[in-house]
Design a protein around this motif. Sequence first.
Motif, short mmCIF file in Angstrom:
data_model
loop_
_atom_site.label_atom_id
_atom_site.label_comp_id
_atom_site.label_asym_id
_atom_site.label_seq_id
_atom_site.Cartn_x
_atom_site.Cartn_y
_atom_site.Cartn_z
N ARG A 58 -5.88 -8.66 31.88
CA ARG A 58 -5.91 -7.71 30.77
C ARG A 58 -6.05 -6.32 31.36
NH1 ARG A 58 -7.38 -9.66 25.78
NH2 ARG A 58 -6.69 -7.60 25.08
N ARG A 61 -9.39 -4.36 32.63
CA ARG A 61 -10.50 -5.29 32.51
C ARG A 61 -10.53 -6.20 33.74
NH1 ARG A 61 -10.03 -7.34 26.17
NH2 ARG A 61 -9.46 -5.32 25.29
N HIS A 173 -1.82 3.44 26.25
CA HIS A 173 -2.59 4.43 27.02
C HIS A 173 -1.71 5.57 27.52
CE1 HIS A 173 -0.70 1.88 29.97
NE2 HIS A 173 -1.05 2.71 30.94
N GLU A 197 0.48 -3.84 16.81
CA GLU A 197 -0.61 -4.43 17.59
C GLU A 197 -0.66 -5.93 17.30
OE1 GLU A 197 -5.41 -3.73 18.26
OE2 GLU A 197 -4.56 -3.58 16.24
N ALA A 222 -6.99 3.57 17.60
CA ALA A 222 -7.97 2.98 18.54
C ALA A 222 -7.70 1.49 18.74
CB ALA A 222 -9.39 3.21 18.03
N TYR A 223 -6.51 1.16 19.19
CA TYR A 223 -6.10 -0.23 19.35
C TYR A 223 -6.93 -0.94 20.42
CZ TYR A 223 -1.93 1.05 16.68
OH TYR A 223 -1.07 1.49 15.71
N GLU A 224 -7.18 -2.21 20.18
CA GLU A 224 -7.86 -3.06 21.15
C GLU A 224 -6.96 -4.19 21.66
OE1 GLU A 224 -11.51 -4.46 19.54
OE2 GLU A 224 -12.42 -2.46 19.41
N GLY A 225 -6.04 -4.65 20.82
CA GLY A 225 -5.12 -5.72 21.21
C GLY A 225 -3.89 -5.17 21.89
#
Length: 259
Positions: A58, A61, A173, A197, A222-225
Amino acid sequence: MTGFVSLVGAGPGDADHLTLGALKALQSAQAVLYDALVSEDIIALAPAKCVKICVGKRGDRLSVPQDKTNALMVRLAKKGLHVVRLKGGDPSVFGRVEEERDYLEAHNIAHKTLPGVTAASAAAAQFAFPLTHRGEARSVTFLTGRTKDGSIDLKETAVCDPQTSLVFYMSSHNAAHIEARLIAAGRSANTPIVIVENAGRAHARALKSTLSQLATQVSDAAYEGPVLIGVGEAFRFARLDASATLNACQKLQMQAQTA
């Protein structure tokens, strides 16, 4: 006896996107090395006694290094096992599949590759937009926003054609850089965009805007996936409510099957 390795595309997440070949490979697996984004319902299709190991990566991460994944595939295959290397999406689209094939061949391990549904195709179906469109989008180009050094290199001659649909993987990003470079390359600031997303999953979300708003939209969301960014005239057709309709149809289908 030495075993063999199946390099299998798991699609973008939903088990409904698995190919029949992928399902058969999973059901005969003795060891599964799976990516971080492969869903639990897909992993559960492997036999209960099958060895299951997460080797996912990921962005930004803690991840399993590629060389360790390669070595693990060989070690398990040399024990005589059928190893399924379960990769998100399609192995041949930003999936490091050639690195893995080269390593297997260097260690005399037999292998085969099974394709999967790539995230762009899943998003196009889920939110009902074309990737190409007669008279408006004559080609589609997939690009990655995550290179080894973290940069993204946009060649103007490859991205300035207004009749080319651009789909950026792993690029949220770099949204500001993509917006600036595309406009500098000649793309209109009013070019339609779609941002998706978790494409292919039940909780996917999408929004439509224009190229001049790309960086702002990504920052605000503010995407996380995992995020796909589509740029081009074809993406103005995106239907943001299509995913809910699709999910409702799937529920009705399941109810009919169990009735």
